[in-house]
Design an enzyme around this catalytic site. Structure first.
Site, PDB file in Angstrom:
ATOM      1  N   CYS A 107      14.441   0.208   1.071  1.00  0.00           N
ATOM      2  CA  CYS A 107      13.017   0.522   0.913  1.00  0.00           C
ATOM      3  C   CYS A 107      12.736   1.811   1.679  1.00  0.00           C
ATOM      4  O   CYS A 107      12.936   1.866   2.896  1.00  0.00           O
ATOM      5  CB  CYS A 107      12.196  -0.648   1.468  1.00  0.00           C
ATOM      6  N   CYS A 114      -0.310   7.738   5.238  1.00  0.00           N
ATOM      7  CA  CYS A 114      -0.789   7.558   3.865  1.00  0.00           C
ATOM      8  C   CYS A 114      -2.294   7.816   3.844  1.00  0.00           C
ATOM      9  O   CYS A 114      -2.993   7.505   4.797  1.00  0.00           O
ATOM     10  CB  CYS A 114      -0.505   6.133   3.394  1.00  0.00           C
ATOM     11  N   CYS A 118      -5.809   1.580   2.087  1.00  0.00           N
ATOM     12  CA  CYS A 118      -5.879   0.141   1.757  1.00  0.00           C
ATOM     13  C   CYS A 118      -6.171  -0.640   3.037  1.00  0.00           C
ATOM     14  O   CYS A 118      -5.534  -0.423   4.068  1.00  0.00           O
ATOM     15  CB  CYS A 118      -4.581  -0.325   1.110  1.00  0.00           C
ATOM     16  N   GLY A 174       3.530   5.487   2.616  1.00  0.00           N
ATOM     17  CA  GLY A 174       3.047   6.555   1.755  1.00  0.00           C
ATOM     18  C   GLY A 174       2.804   6.141   0.321  1.00  0.00           C
ATOM     19  O   GLY A 174       3.202   5.063  -0.117  1.00  0.00           O
ATOM     20  N   SER A 206       6.604   2.258  -6.442  1.00  0.00           N
ATOM     21  CA  SER A 206       5.396   1.449  -6.319  1.00  0.00           C
ATOM     22  C   SER A 206       4.198   2.356  -6.061  1.00  0.00           C
ATOM     23  O   SER A 206       4.218   3.187  -5.160  1.00  0.00           O
ATOM     24  CB  SER A 206       5.550   0.452  -5.167  1.00  0.00           C
ATOM     25  N   SER A 229       0.256  -1.683  -7.506  1.00  0.00           N
ATOM     26  CA  SER A 229      -0.377  -2.558  -6.519  1.00  0.00           C
ATOM     27  C   SER A 229      -1.778  -2.907  -6.981  1.00  0.00           C
ATOM     28  O   SER A 229      -2.703  -2.122  -6.833  1.00  0.00           O
ATOM     29  CB  SER A 229      -0.418  -1.849  -5.166  1.00  0.00           C
ATOM     30  N   LEU A 230      -1.922  -4.099  -7.537  1.00  0.00           N
ATOM     31  CA  LEU A 230      -3.213  -4.479  -8.108  1.00  0.00           C
ATOM     32  C   LEU A 230      -4.073  -5.209  -7.071  1.00  0.00           C
ATOM     33  O   LEU A 230      -5.181  -4.798  -6.770  1.00  0.00           O
ATOM     34  CB  LEU A 230      -2.969  -5.345  -9.352  1.00  0.00           C
ATOM     35  N   HIS A 231      -3.590  -6.326  -6.575  1.00  0.00           N
ATOM     36  CA  HIS A 231      -4.204  -7.079  -5.475  1.00  0.00           C
ATOM     37  C   HIS A 231      -5.540  -7.742  -5.808  1.00  0.00           C
ATOM     38  O   HIS A 231      -6.038  -8.555  -5.017  1.00  0.00           O
ATOM     39  CB  HIS A 231      -4.359  -6.235  -4.203  1.00  0.00           C
ATOM     40  N   ASN A 305       1.431  -9.796   4.931  1.00  0.00           N
ATOM     41  CA  ASN A 305       1.905  -9.575   6.294  1.00  0.00           C
ATOM     42  C   ASN A 305       0.676  -9.306   7.135  1.00  0.00           C
ATOM     43  O   ASN A 305       0.099  -8.226   7.012  1.00  0.00           O
ATOM     44  CB  ASN A 305       2.717  -8.282   6.327  1.00  0.00           C
ATOM     45  N   CYS A 348       5.626  -2.519   5.973  1.00  0.00           N
ATOM     46  CA  CYS A 348       4.414  -1.724   5.892  1.00  0.00           C
ATOM     47  C   CYS A 348       3.979  -0.970   7.150  1.00  0.00           C
ATOM     48  O   CYS A 348       2.879  -1.142   7.642  1.00  0.00           O
ATOM     49  CB  CYS A 348       3.258  -2.626   5.472  1.00  0.00           C
TER      50      CYS A 348
HETATM   51  N1  SAH Z   1       1.557   3.283  -1.823  1.00  0.00           N
HETATM   52  C1  SAH Z   1       2.412   2.401  -2.601  1.00  0.00           C
HETATM   53  C2  SAH Z   1       3.501   1.752  -1.732  1.00  0.00           C
HETATM   54  C3  SAH Z   1       2.893   0.886  -0.679  1.00  0.00           C
HETATM   55  S1  SAH Z   1       3.881  -0.333   0.144  1.00  0.00           S
HETATM   56  C4  SAH Z   1       1.559   1.339  -3.239  1.00  0.00           C
HETATM   57  O1  SAH Z   1       0.386   1.251  -2.937  1.00  0.00           O
HETATM   58  O2  SAH Z   1       2.080   0.594  -4.065  1.00  0.00           O
HETATM   59  C5  SAH Z   1       4.373  -1.474  -1.070  1.00  0.00           C
HETATM   60  C6  SAH Z   1       3.478  -2.691  -1.271  1.00  0.00           C
HETATM   61  O3  SAH Z   1       3.145  -3.369  -0.069  1.00  0.00           O
HETATM   62  C7  SAH Z   1       2.146  -2.318  -1.926  1.00  0.00           C
HETATM   63  O4  SAH Z   1       1.898  -3.210  -2.980  1.00  0.00           O
HETATM   64  C8  SAH Z   1       1.173  -2.534  -0.806  1.00  0.00           C
HETATM   65  O5  SAH Z   1      -0.137  -2.767  -1.285  1.00  0.00           O
HETATM   66  C9  SAH Z   1       1.775  -3.708  -0.099  1.00  0.00           C
HETATM   67  N2  SAH Z   1       1.273  -3.953   1.242  1.00  0.00           N
HETATM   68  C10 SAH Z   1       0.739  -3.071   2.100  1.00  0.00           C
HETATM   69  N3  SAH Z   1       0.382  -3.691   3.246  1.00  0.00           N
HETATM   70  C11 SAH Z   1       0.702  -4.983   3.110  1.00  0.00           C
HETATM   71  C12 SAH Z   1       0.585  -6.137   3.947  1.00  0.00           C
HETATM   72  N4  SAH Z   1       0.051  -6.060   5.171  1.00  0.00           N
HETATM   73  N5  SAH Z   1       1.027  -7.315   3.466  1.00  0.00           N
HETATM   74  C13 SAH Z   1       1.588  -7.398   2.236  1.00  0.00           C
HETATM   75  N6  SAH Z   1       1.729  -6.366   1.407  1.00  0.00           N
HETATM   76  C14 SAH Z   1       1.293  -5.161   1.830  1.00  0.00           C
END
Ligand code: SAH
Length: 357
Positions: A107, A114, A118, A174, A206, A229-231, A305, A348
């Site tokens: 990874c 970044c 988020c 990032g 990602s 990354s939808l969430h 996390n 992360c």
């Molecule tokens: N900027 C990219 C890569 C980010 S890290 C993106 O947004 O996809 C990869 C994944 O981890 C992303 O889906 C991100 O939203 C998620 N992520 C970030 N912080 C997190 C956390 N505390 N717990 C779980 N997933 C997390």
């Protein structure tokens, strides 16, 4: 020493020019290129088929060392290794190696910090320091390729001795699509037969969902996997978790994904970090299913996390199960991601933060 040319930032053509400037024949560039990308040489002394004088000149004027490891952590199961690197200008980034039965997944980071903000992400808390160069992105892979190739350096695990990087995910620090040019230069270097030579399908990018860049990626003609990354399935909730949703709302992101799958015929992964009482209800699972069931996709549910100074907590096991089952009942492929390396702050941007504190 910033004055030394970073060889990893050069294309083969640029390296050839550099050799010419040093009064060397063009084939020397090929030799050096092979040493770097096929044999993972970490310094010029290893390049034994180059004349001594040339090795010395290269060591003086150029460098292969864009990263210095400053902290290393191995998980209790000894199957996850996280390294914090210092860049030449003092910025720090992280990369994580995960040893599975047959895969050695790396990874990597695309930026120092970044800008996406988020609200549940540790990297976001410090903001963006700068983009990584293509060489700095590639350097992370070469560091671990070197590490895996050296039997003495492996954490002892029960798995068969992994000897090379088999998969790469751009899921470190990032937003890769916010550093598009350098990321794609690095991806081409990593996949080129005369470069690192990894199959494009073994790499996943990602993104937070920068819709125009998803369209751009569809035109690259490289079979790199896409994760989005939808969430959250709707704009109200998603904008609270992923602020960039205000610029690229859910429907725009999903439309870009639909165009992407139509063009590439590749299944897209949606990442969805489950947060207790925030985005894990049965109603939201239903809403998500309605939104994406027409798409060629897979949903990767990530147990959150928890990070310091954040109100978000991971969902309970029961709520996680319920969420997966609802998606599956709509015929959507969904899995819960294994938690890896939580105790070593592998998620992360957490190691960087912990050490900075
Ligand atoms: N900027 C990219 C890569 C980010 S890290 C993106 O947004 O996809 C990869 C994944 O981890 C992303 O889906 C991100 O939203 C998620 N992520 C970030 N912080 C997190 C956390 N505390 N717990 C779980 N997933 C997390």
């Amino acid at each position: 020493m910033q004055t030394q040319t970073a060889l990893l930032d050069l294309s083969l053509d640029e390296l050839t020019q550099l050799m010419r400037d040093l009064g060397q024949p063009a084939y020397r560039a090929r030799q050096v290129w092979e040493w770097i990308y096929r044999r993972y040489a970490g310094d010029f002394e290893q390049m034994t088929d180059l004349p001594q004088a040339l090795r010395r000149t290269l060591a003086e004027k150029t460098t292969l060392r864009l990263l210095t490891p400053v902290a290393e952590m191995v998980s209790a199961g000894r199957d996850t290794l996280k390294v914090l690197f210092r860049l030449r200008d003092g910025q720090t980034i992280e990369a994580v190696l995960m040893l599975y039965d047959r895969r050695r997944t790396l990874c990597i980071s695309s930026q120092a910090g970044c800008a996406m903000g988020c609200t549940f992400c540790a990297t976001a808390q410090g903001g963006l320091a700068r983009n990584l160069s293509a060489g700095e992105i590639v350097a992370q892979v070469l560091y671990f390729a070197r590490y895996l190739a050296d039997p003495a350096s492996l954490p002892q695990t029960g798995v068969e001795r992994p000897s090379t990087v088999t998969n790469i995910v751009l899921m470190g620090m990032g937003e890769p699509m916010h550093n598009y040019q350098n990321v794609w230069t690095a991806l081409r270097r990593l996949t080129a037969a005369e470069g690192f030579g990894l199959g494009a399908r073994a790499i996943t990018l990602s993104t937070v969902g920068l819709a125009p860049m998803i369209d751009r990626m569809a035109d690259e003609g490289l079979q790199i996997g896409l994760a989005v990354s939808l969430h959250a399935p709707n704009d109200d909730l998603r904008a609270r978790l992923v602020p960039v949703n205000k610029a690229y709302p859910v429907d725009e992101v999903l439309a870009a994904v639909a165009r992407y799958t139509a063009k590439t015929h590749r299944r897209v992964t949606f990442e969805y970090a489950l947060m207790r009482g925030i985005n894990d209800s049965a109603e939201l699972a239903e809403e998500l299913a309605q939104k994406i069931q027409h798409l060629l996709c897979h949903v990767n549910l990530i147990p959150l996390n928890p990070i310091p100074n954040s109100p978000y907590q991971p969902s309970s096991e029961a709520d996680t199960e319920r969420f997966v089952e609802i998606l599956r009942s709509h015929g959507i492929s969904a899995t819960v991601r294994l938690r890896r390396g939580i105790e070593i702050n592998a998620g992360c941007g957490q190691l960087r933060r912990a050490l900075a504190a």
